[in-house]
Scaffold this motif. Structure first.
Motif, PDB file in Angstrom:
ATOM      1  N   LEU A  81       0.827  -1.211   0.000  1.00 50.35           N
ATOM      2  CA  LEU A  81       0.000   0.000   0.000  1.00 50.35           C
ATOM      3  C   LEU A  81       0.859   1.257   0.000  1.00 50.35           C
ATOM      4  O   LEU A  81       0.541   2.242  -0.688  1.00 50.35           O
ATOM      5  N   ARG A  82       1.945   1.244   0.753  1.00 52.06           N
ATOM      6  CA  ARG A  82       2.844   2.404   0.805  1.00 52.06           C
ATOM      7  C   ARG A  82       3.398   2.725  -0.578  1.00 52.06           C
ATOM      8  O   ARG A  82       3.455   3.883  -0.990  1.00 52.06           O
ATOM      9  N   THR A  83       3.794   1.677  -1.303  1.00 56.40           N
ATOM     10  CA  THR A  83       4.345   1.882  -2.644  1.00 56.40           C
ATOM     11  C   THR A  83       3.263   2.318  -3.631  1.00 56.40           C
ATOM     12  O   THR A  83       3.434   3.277  -4.390  1.00 56.40           O
ATOM     13  N   LEU A  84       2.130   1.613  -3.603  1.00 50.20           N
ATOM     14  CA  LEU A  84       1.063   1.900  -4.556  1.00 50.20           C
ATOM     15  C   LEU A  84       0.514   3.310  -4.403  1.00 50.20           C
ATOM     16  O   LEU A  84       0.220   3.994  -5.398  1.00 50.20           O
ATOM     17  N   LEU A  85       0.379   3.753  -3.148  1.00 45.36           N
ATOM     18  CA  LEU A  85      -0.284   5.026  -2.871  1.00 45.36           C
ATOM     19  C   LEU A  85       0.688   6.145  -2.523  1.00 45.36           C
ATOM     20  O   LEU A  85       0.254   7.243  -2.170  1.00 45.36           O
ATOM     21  N   ALA A  86       1.998   5.860  -2.596  1.00 42.74           N
ATOM     22  CA  ALA A  86       3.034   6.848  -2.254  1.00 42.74           C
ATOM     23  C   ALA A  86       2.783   7.434  -0.867  1.00 42.74           C
ATOM     24  O   ALA A  86       2.902   8.642  -0.646  1.00 42.74           O
ATOM     25  N   ALA A  87       2.424   6.561   0.085  1.00 43.34           N
ATOM     26  CA  ALA A  87       2.136   7.008   1.448  1.00 43.34           C
ATOM     27  C   ALA A  87       3.429   7.258   2.213  1.00 43.34           C
ATOM     28  O   ALA A  87       4.397   6.502   2.079  1.00 43.34           O
ATOM     29  N   GLU A  88       3.442   8.308   3.007  1.00 41.23           N
ATOM     30  CA  GLU A  88       4.609   8.603   3.842  1.00 41.23           C
ATOM     31  C   GLU A  88       4.502   7.798   5.131  1.00 41.23           C
ATOM     32  O   GLU A  88       3.690   8.105   5.999  1.00 41.23           O
ATOM     33  N   LEU A  89       5.320   6.764   5.209  1.00 40.42           N
ATOM     34  CA  LEU A  89       5.241   5.838   6.336  1.00 40.42           C
ATOM     35  C   LEU A  89       6.601   5.182   6.497  1.00 40.42           C
ATOM     36  O   LEU A  89       7.009   4.376   5.647  1.00 40.42           O
ATOM     37  N   ASP A  90       7.334   5.545   7.577  1.00 45.17           N
ATOM     38  CA  ASP A  90       8.639   4.920   7.758  1.00 45.17           C
ATOM     39  C   ASP A  90       8.477   3.518   8.335  1.00 45.17           C
ATOM     40  O   ASP A  90       7.373   3.092   8.690  1.00 45.17           O
ATOM     41  N   ASP A  91       9.578   2.779   8.426  1.00 42.28           N
ATOM     42  CA  ASP A  91       9.489   1.368   8.783  1.00 42.28           C
ATOM     43  C   ASP A  91       9.008   1.132  10.208  1.00 42.28           C
ATOM     44  O   ASP A  91       8.347   0.129  10.480  1.00 42.28           O
ATOM     45  N   VAL A  92       9.330   2.045  11.126  1.00 43.25           N
ATOM     46  CA  VAL A  92       8.851   1.897  12.503  1.00 43.25           C
ATOM     47  C   VAL A  92       7.356   2.203  12.580  1.00 43.25           C
ATOM     48  O   VAL A  92       6.583   1.458  13.201  1.00 43.25           O
ATOM     49  N   ALA A  93       6.930   3.288  11.955  1.00 41.65           N
ATOM     50  CA  ALA A  93       5.508   3.625  11.939  1.00 41.65           C
ATOM     51  C   ALA A  93       4.701   2.530  11.247  1.00 41.65           C
ATOM     52  O   ALA A  93       3.579   2.216  11.655  1.00 41.65           O
ATOM     53  N   LEU A  94       5.274   1.940  10.214  1.00 42.70           N
ATOM     54  CA  LEU A  94       4.610   0.831   9.519  1.00 42.70           C
ATOM     55  C   LEU A  94       4.405  -0.345  10.461  1.00 42.70           C
ATOM     56  O   LEU A  94       3.332  -0.957  10.499  1.00 42.70           O
ATOM     57  N   ALA A  95       5.434  -0.657  11.250  1.00 39.53           N
ATOM     58  CA  ALA A  95       5.317  -1.759  12.209  1.00 39.53           C
ATOM     59  C   ALA A  95       4.255  -1.467  13.260  1.00 39.53           C
ATOM     60  O   ALA A  95       3.480  -2.353  13.646  1.00 39.53           O
ATOM     61  N   GLN A  96       4.199  -0.228  13.722  1.00 37.51           N
ATOM     62  CA  GLN A  96       3.197   0.144  14.719  1.00 37.51           C
ATOM     63  C   GLN A  96       1.782   0.008  14.148  1.00 37.51           C
ATOM     64  O   GLN A  96       0.868  -0.460  14.831  1.00 37.51           O
ATOM     65  N   MET A  97       1.601   0.408  12.898  1.00 35.91           N
ATOM     66  CA  MET A  97       0.292   0.284  12.274  1.00 35.91           C
ATOM     67  C   MET A  97      -0.076  -1.186  12.081  1.00 35.91           C
ATOM     68  O   MET A  97      -1.228  -1.585  12.279  1.00 35.91           O
TER      69      MET A  97
END
Length: 362
Positions: free
Chosen positions: A132-148
């Motif tokens: 989703l991050r790649t497809l939608l160009a979402a700003e989400l670092d790897d730590v925030a991604l893990a938290q989500m």
């Protein structure tokens, strides 16, 4: 007989994006993450892949090639229970951050064995969010991604998990240990002990985390922390402090406190033999104080410890079934694992269906 769909058949062409995430094996630090504690996981070579493209009918279509299961739901509908619920959680939480997520077609495949304690759910969540991050160009670092990803599992799959699995899947590799501090999310890549490599064996007994006593253990730890007057058991460093607690809170707290101490010692750098001793102590603590082991895991780890090429062995994951991990002499892990599996099959005990899961890390 059904035929598993290929990505091309599912998408009607190539997907727009393709992302993946590994599972994890925890070497030390079990049931410490939801106590704000410390862990030492390592990523598995096995992984989960998620491919995605926009949907052309206004509905979400999720397909698992592993399960040969196709789920669809509307933009305002909930996904049914199962693998789709984890993915929907990722979608909804990303939407809550203000990211517009259109209806999508998403394809999942994995060579991570399900129910073995290797964090197939975290790999699914992290791979989904990476796609989703790649497809939608979402700003989400790897730590925030893990938290989500963690919140997706808690809020949509109903598993009150800690952060370790998602952090390991998002940040770890299969050649190094990853030291994690669950409270601060500080992390550090560390080498395995010199002259050592890792093997993982499935006990043959499936583990269903949401149906286990995982949530009960978490509640017991929270109760112990309240009685000790601390925010979390991570704040207790003296084992004598837990002695005044009533059973079974005393035993649960003793495991968490001693496990944190084992992780911190290992993080400081120890020889492989000492690391193995810490793993053996960890298994005994999980078996006796935390009571999450089963006969099959006890038999399997005992067989591994009896092998002269093995430094130490313990269950990995939440317990109640699943897999065990062993630290072995470099170049000998696969053979040691095969010997242990053979002994289990010949003995006909609780781990008679044990199988070798992961080859040695180089």
């Amino acid at each position: 007989m059904t035929t598993v769909l290929s990505p091309t058949a599912f998408f009607g062409g190539p997907p727009r994006v393709h992302a993946w995430a590994p599972g994890r094996v925890n070497l030390l630090g079990e049931h410490t993450d939801y106590n704000d504690g410390f862990m030492l996981p390592i990523a598995t070579p096995q992984r989960t892949d998620v491919m995605a493209a926009p949907s052309n009918d206004g509905r979400f279509h999720l397909y698992s090639a592993t399960l040969d299961a196709h789920v669809e739901f509307g933009a305002d509908e909930a996904a049914p229970p199962g693998f789709a619920r984890y993915m929907e959680g990722c979608i909804r939480l990303l939407q809550a951050r203000g990211v517009a997520v259109p209806p999508l077609r998403m394809y999942v495949r994995s060579n991570l064995a399900l129910g073995t304690g290797l964090s197939s759910s975290a790999a699914l969540e992290v791979a989904t969010l990476r796609a989703l991050r790649t497809l939608l160009a979402a700003e989400l670092d790897d730590v925030a991604l893990a938290q989500m990803a963690q919140q997706a599992e808690i809020r949509y799959a109903g598993v009150n998990c800690g952060i370790m699995d998602q952090m390991a899947s998002s940040l770890a590799d299969s050649e190094h240990m990853l030291f994690l501090d669950a409270r601060t999310l500080a992390h550090q890549v560390l080498p395995l002990p010199p002259g050592a490599e890792v093997i993982v064996i499935d006990s043959g007994v499936p583990r269903k985390l949401a149906d286990s006593k995982y949530n009960e253990r978490r509640a017991e730890c929270e109760a112990a922390a309240r009685l000790l007057g601390v925010p979390a058991l991570r704040d207790v460093t003296d084992l004598e402090q837990v002695d005044r607690l009533p059973a079974p809170l005393k035993e649960r707290a003793r495991h968490v406190v001693s496990e944190n101490l084992r992780v911190l010692e290992a993080r400081g750098g120890v020889e492989a033999a000492r690391f193995g001793e810490l793993m053996n102590q960890s298994h005994a603590s999980l078996r006796d104080d935390y009571q999450v082991s089963i006969v099959a895991l006890d038999e399997l780890t005992a067989a591994l410890r009896a092998d002269p090429e093995v430094f130490g062995a313990r269950l990995t994951g939440a317990g109640f079934g699943g897999a065990c991990v062993a630290l072995c002499k470099s170049g000998s892990a696969r053979a040691a694992g095969e010997r242990a599996v053979r002994r289990m099959k010949e003995g006909g005990g609780a781990a008679a269906n044990a199988t070798l899961l992961i080859p040695a890390h180089g």
